[in-house]
Design a protein around this motif. Sequence first.
Motif, PDB file in Angstrom:
ATOM      1  N   GLU A  73      12.285  63.535  30.273  1.00 52.66           N
ATOM      2  CA  GLU A  73      11.640  64.500  31.178  1.00 52.66           C
ATOM      3  C   GLU A  73      12.664  65.109  32.122  1.00 52.66           C
ATOM      4  O   GLU A  73      12.699  66.327  32.322  1.00 52.66           O
ATOM      5  N   ALA A  77      14.325  69.118  33.133  1.00 50.75           N
ATOM      6  CA  ALA A  77      13.675  69.634  34.345  1.00 50.75           C
ATOM      7  C   ALA A  77      14.723  70.123  35.349  1.00 50.75           C
ATOM      8  O   ALA A  77      15.851  69.630  35.359  1.00 50.75           O
TER       9      ALA A  77
ATOM     10  N   ARG B  49       9.397  60.133  39.181  1.00 51.38           N
ATOM     11  CA  ARG B  49       8.695  59.983  37.897  1.00 51.38           C
ATOM     12  C   ARG B  49       8.489  58.513  37.553  1.00 51.38           C
ATOM     13  O   ARG B  49       7.428  58.116  37.083  1.00 51.38           O
TER      14      ARG B  49
END
Lengths: 236, 208
Positions: A73, A77, B49
């Motif tokens: 991720e 990003a 995250r």
Amino acid sequence: MNAGAPSSRHRSHEERLAPVLVGDLSADAPEVREWRADCAECAAALDRLLRLTATLDRIGEQERRDVVAVADEVSDAPADDRVRAVVERLADAEDAPPAAAGRPTIPPWLVLVAAALAVFLVARFLRSPAVPPTDPGRPSGVTLGAPLAMEPSGTVAAVRAFTWEADADGADRFVVRVLDPRGRPVIDPVEIGAPPWTPDDALLRRFPAEFTWEVSVVSVTGEVVATGRRDVTVRP
Amino acid sequence: MLRKLHDRPATPTGRIPSHEDDLALARAVRAREPAALERFVRRMGCVPRMLRRQNGRLGGPLDGDDVDDLTQDVLVVIWRKLDLFEGRSTLETWVYRICRLELMNGIRRKRRRPDLMDDAERTPDDATAEPEDDAEAALRGLERLGPPASDVIRWKHFEALTFDEIAHRLGVSSNTVKTWYYRGICRLRDQLERGAGSDADAVEGGAT
């Protein structure tokens, strides 16, 4: 060794358990099934150890999966602005010269003017209607940065001084609280003008081995504008 | 740009990433090299995250604001401990373990302070409940165990290395590694059975 006294038929539990734990012998091997039936202690000890290794395997699998997923991720990003702000602030705080270094000399006349202004403001404050006191235990809104770099934090060998950093603008004083693991106050709140706070030995002796301490940043109007907390465990 | 973990080049053993790049990055950050700081900021985007992912797995005991606050705390911890990062795992794995311990501390802190919880978050058992389960107890026990046993156990179970690979990494014989492993596992089990695993005295983020 760790698994208790062995029976007379084998010298130690270790000689049976270790080969299975390190994978030299399968837990389903016939000889393992045999000694499991032969020695209840060995069987119970092996079960406990295998449960623990299964837990560790589960943690490891989850960790590997999460780390790879998150790394994927992040790789695609843009940089996180909040993360950038914190990292830059930490770097700047470390790189900044000590406050005392290079401080310009304040002219005496400016000190006198500042003192006169302070007297005026205090007198005016005392004459004005009282500002409703704010319970310094309840943050009512955060306009200043929460205290950073709070020490001590985590597991420490001993506790001596309590230090922190907070935005200077608007911060008038600080209230320090020490709470036991159930959240009950260990001492009365301590109000100080600037860090560090160094409690005396008699006070320190009242601290439990595990405690939470918190600093509330109080503005000139008596409002708590930010609070930071840290858990501390003093190693025996 | 962060290379994906599974794209990292393998060492001649074929399985053990060296993590030397990450160690070099950590040192360059401490030396305030601008390009390194930029890369570090990008990679630390993993912190919020990881916290959200771990918090979600536990049923979301912390709300969004709590996680945002905790992100800042974790970044402070990482910054302070960056000198201790030895490259024995990837930077993300090291950060992940710090996130996990800080998250558990954050949940415990919140549950000790019912005044910080919304009514909707409060359950009848919250006053005494501890968020620790077998996994957290084992992790805290590992922190207490210390090297070499804790390293061997982590590499075996968390990085799925063989005893031979661990022996190669440490420069000792496989039999020595097996002995450290077996004794470490027994000590860990003893700790957990004594209940020591519930103590919040693990060294935060000490795992590398």
